[in-house]
Structure formats: C-alpha cells, structure tokens
Design a protein around this motif. Sequence first.
Motif, mmCIF file in Angstrom:
data_model
loop_
_atom_site.group_PDB
_atom_site.id
_atom_site.type_symbol
_atom_site.label_atom_id
_atom_site.label_comp_id
_atom_site.label_asym_id
_atom_site.label_seq_id
_atom_site.Cartn_x
_atom_site.Cartn_y
_atom_site.Cartn_z
ATOM 1 N N UNK A 32 0.829 -1.209 0.000
ATOM 2 C CA UNK A 32 0.000 0.000 0.000
ATOM 3 C C UNK A 32 0.862 1.256 0.000
ATOM 4 N N UNK A 33 2.130 1.138 0.387
ATOM 5 C CA UNK A 33 3.014 2.300 0.440
ATOM 6 C C UNK A 33 3.887 2.406 -0.802
ATOM 7 N N UNK A 34 4.342 3.615 -1.082
ATOM 8 C CA UNK A 34 5.297 3.842 -2.168
ATOM 9 C C UNK A 34 6.709 3.620 -1.633
ATOM 10 N N UNK A 35 7.599 3.115 -2.482
ATOM 11 C CA UNK A 35 8.959 2.857 -2.019
ATOM 12 C C UNK A 35 9.954 3.008 -3.163
ATOM 13 N N UNK A 36 11.187 3.352 -2.780
ATOM 14 C CA UNK A 36 12.280 3.385 -3.751
ATOM 15 C C UNK A 36 13.174 2.157 -3.588
ATOM 16 N N UNK A 63 2.798 7.884 0.323
ATOM 17 C CA UNK A 63 1.487 7.247 0.244
ATOM 18 C C UNK A 63 0.763 7.707 -1.015
ATOM 19 N N UNK A 64 0.108 6.761 -1.684
ATOM 20 C CA UNK A 64 -0.772 7.103 -2.797
ATOM 21 C C UNK A 64 -2.212 6.757 -2.452
ATOM 22 N N UNK A 65 -2.399 5.955 -1.401
ATOM 23 C CA UNK A 65 -3.719 5.488 -0.994
ATOM 24 C C UNK A 65 -3.830 5.467 0.521
ATOM 25 N N UNK A 66 -5.063 5.484 1.006
ATOM 26 C CA UNK A 66 -5.357 4.993 2.345
ATOM 27 C C UNK A 66 -6.221 3.756 2.163
ATOM 28 N N UNK A 67 -6.251 2.889 3.130
ATOM 29 C CA UNK A 67 -6.884 1.581 2.957
ATOM 30 C C UNK A 67 -7.499 1.116 4.264
ATOM 31 N N UNK A 68 -8.353 0.101 4.146
ATOM 32 C CA UNK A 68 -8.821 -0.636 5.308
ATOM 33 C C UNK A 68 -9.004 -2.090 4.885
ATOM 34 N N UNK A 69 -8.609 -3.001 5.762
ATOM 35 C CA UNK A 69 -8.680 -4.437 5.505
ATOM 36 C C UNK A 69 -9.618 -5.034 6.547
ATOM 37 N N UNK A 70 -10.774 -5.536 6.116
ATOM 38 C CA UNK A 70 -11.809 -5.992 7.033
ATOM 39 C C UNK A 70 -11.993 -7.506 6.919
ATOM 40 N N UNK A 82 -1.449 9.715 9.728
ATOM 41 C CA UNK A 82 -2.690 9.699 8.955
ATOM 42 C C UNK A 82 -3.175 8.267 8.759
ATOM 43 N N UNK A 83 -2.266 7.361 8.380
ATOM 44 C CA UNK A 83 -2.643 5.959 8.177
ATOM 45 C C UNK A 83 -3.148 5.345 9.481
ATOM 46 N N UNK A 84 -2.490 5.675 10.574
ATOM 47 C CA UNK A 84 -2.893 5.171 11.888
ATOM 48 C C UNK A 84 -4.309 5.638 12.240
ATOM 49 N N UNK A 89 -9.463 16.165 2.720
ATOM 50 C CA UNK A 89 -10.738 15.458 2.573
ATOM 51 C C UNK A 89 -10.761 14.215 3.456
ATOM 52 N N UNK A 90 -9.637 13.514 3.504
ATOM 53 C CA UNK A 90 -9.544 12.286 4.286
ATOM 54 C C UNK A 90 -9.530 12.585 5.781
#
Length: 295
Positions: free
Chosen positions: A26-30, A54-61, A142-144, A210-211
């Motif tokens: 979910x994270x961007x990396x070099x 970060x390019x996204x926020x997510x939730x895994x249910x 923010x992700x937290x 917005x988020x």
Amino acid sequence: LPGQQIITSVLFLALIGSGQGVYVGVGLTRGLRAIDPATGLKYKRLAKADVDGLAWLWVDLDVAGAAHGHKMPLLPDKATAIALVTSLGLPQTVLVDTGHGIQAHWRLREPFIYGCVDYDDDGVPIIDESKVAADRKAGEELAWAWVKSFLIRAKLMGEAHVPGGWHVDPTTDPSRLVRCPGSYNRKVEGDHRLVVALECDGTRRYDIDDLRAVLMPEKLLEPYRYDSDILTGVLAGVDLAGLWAAAKTFPGHEPPWLTNLFEMDVAPELEALWGGERDTDYRSDDSAVDTALIP
C-alpha cells in the motif's frame, strides 16, 4: 525503466495466472533499505523505513469464518463489512472482495511523497532530505488514524449485536501488503477463492484534508494513542512465565489487560507471538521471544 516495467508486468500477470496468492504494497517505495539487526542484512519485505510515501489509504476488514480464528468478534459477513466502508460517506476508489473479507482503498489526488518539494522536467520528485522525517511521521499518523477510525466505527456499529462491538484488525503500518485482484486467497486448505475487484472508479481521488475530515473525533482516537511508557508500565510486574503457562494450559486464556494492549496496537510482535502466528522463529528461538516483549 520501460523495459523493466514490461518485464515486471509480464511476471505479475504470470503469477496471477498461476492461481497463487499475489500481494501488493500500500506504500510507495524506492526499494528495500531497512536492515534486520539480527542478521545485518536487508529485510526480505518492506519495513516502515522503506516506505517513501502514500498514494492510498486503505482498510482491511476480516469477516468471521474458517479463515480467521480470531478471539475477538469479527464482522459477521461481507455485507456488513461493505456497510462499514460506506458508512464513512466518502466513496472508495477501489473495493475488493478478498474471498474472506473486504478491502477498500481511497486514492490521494496527488501522491504524498515524503520530502518532495518539486518535480524535475521528467516528473521525478525532488527530495529535500530535511523534510523526509517530518513527512513520514505525518503519513504514518494519517494511516494510523484512518484505520483506528474504522476500528472505532466497527465497535459502535456492532454494539447492538455483541458486547464491545465488532473487531477490526488494527494493523496501520504503511509497509503492509494487500491482496491483488485476479489472484487467489488460499488461506483455507481446499477452499481457494478468487480475489475480485467489486468496484473501481479512478475518478475518486481525494486531498489529504478530505480524508482527515472524516476521521473519528480526537477524543475517541486519543485512548488508542500510546508511547513506550504504556507498554513498559503494563508489563512491569507481570509474571510472564505464569502467563505463558496459563496460555498453554488454557488456549483461550487472555487477561483483559492483554486484550486492551492488543486493541491499542502497542505490541504487534507480542500479539503475533501470542496468537501463534510466527511459527518459524518463535517456537525454536527463546531470544526471539524475549525480543518480542521488549517495548
């Protein structure tokens, strides 16, 4: 490079076509940079220090069933999980049926690249290294708060059904992996399920403000915040040998204070050890167990 992208795409499609489980970060990396202190080598998978944006926020249910033997009451079905996602009031960019649960992703309007101050003529980010640490802290925060907001929402939605509400996996690490649509969830032997994108709308992109606007109020998030003093204080004076003995005698044994500790996401290594998820290292390496208990 274009050639590398083509090769990567071919390999990626081949993996999907093989019927295997395929994951994406979910994270961007070099690239991998974090060093395993035990071996002095780079980690084989992403660590927090490898995430560059970060390019996204997510939730895994997760939903209740054979794939998840969690002691906490999980969401009862996928329909309830989707209802939890939509309760946010901010339409998700991608909605995925993982076979045993639901994942949702909200795409940022512009990637939040840590330390980026501008772009060169080729569109490559120009990084100010002095800003990276502060940006990383903001991204992780923010992700937290995003995942914890869903944890709180699930508790509130489920209170009418089970004491304390429903449980959501509190994993908030931006280095985590998620399942890729088109691959298979093979978590249950003999029951391999196709991972399916239920919805995808690339026009749904959001500014960070917005988020942040749909996060749960700080007064509800605050009890889940912590520092190392909390873990040190909780474990101080605990008869760990007696605790492990009780756990081996009664597999379902989990003191309330330990449940609260896991809910706060203070000690993910301890939670993994307690749940028996680290079968390879911990069962044969006492020092690894000790390390898991260090705040």
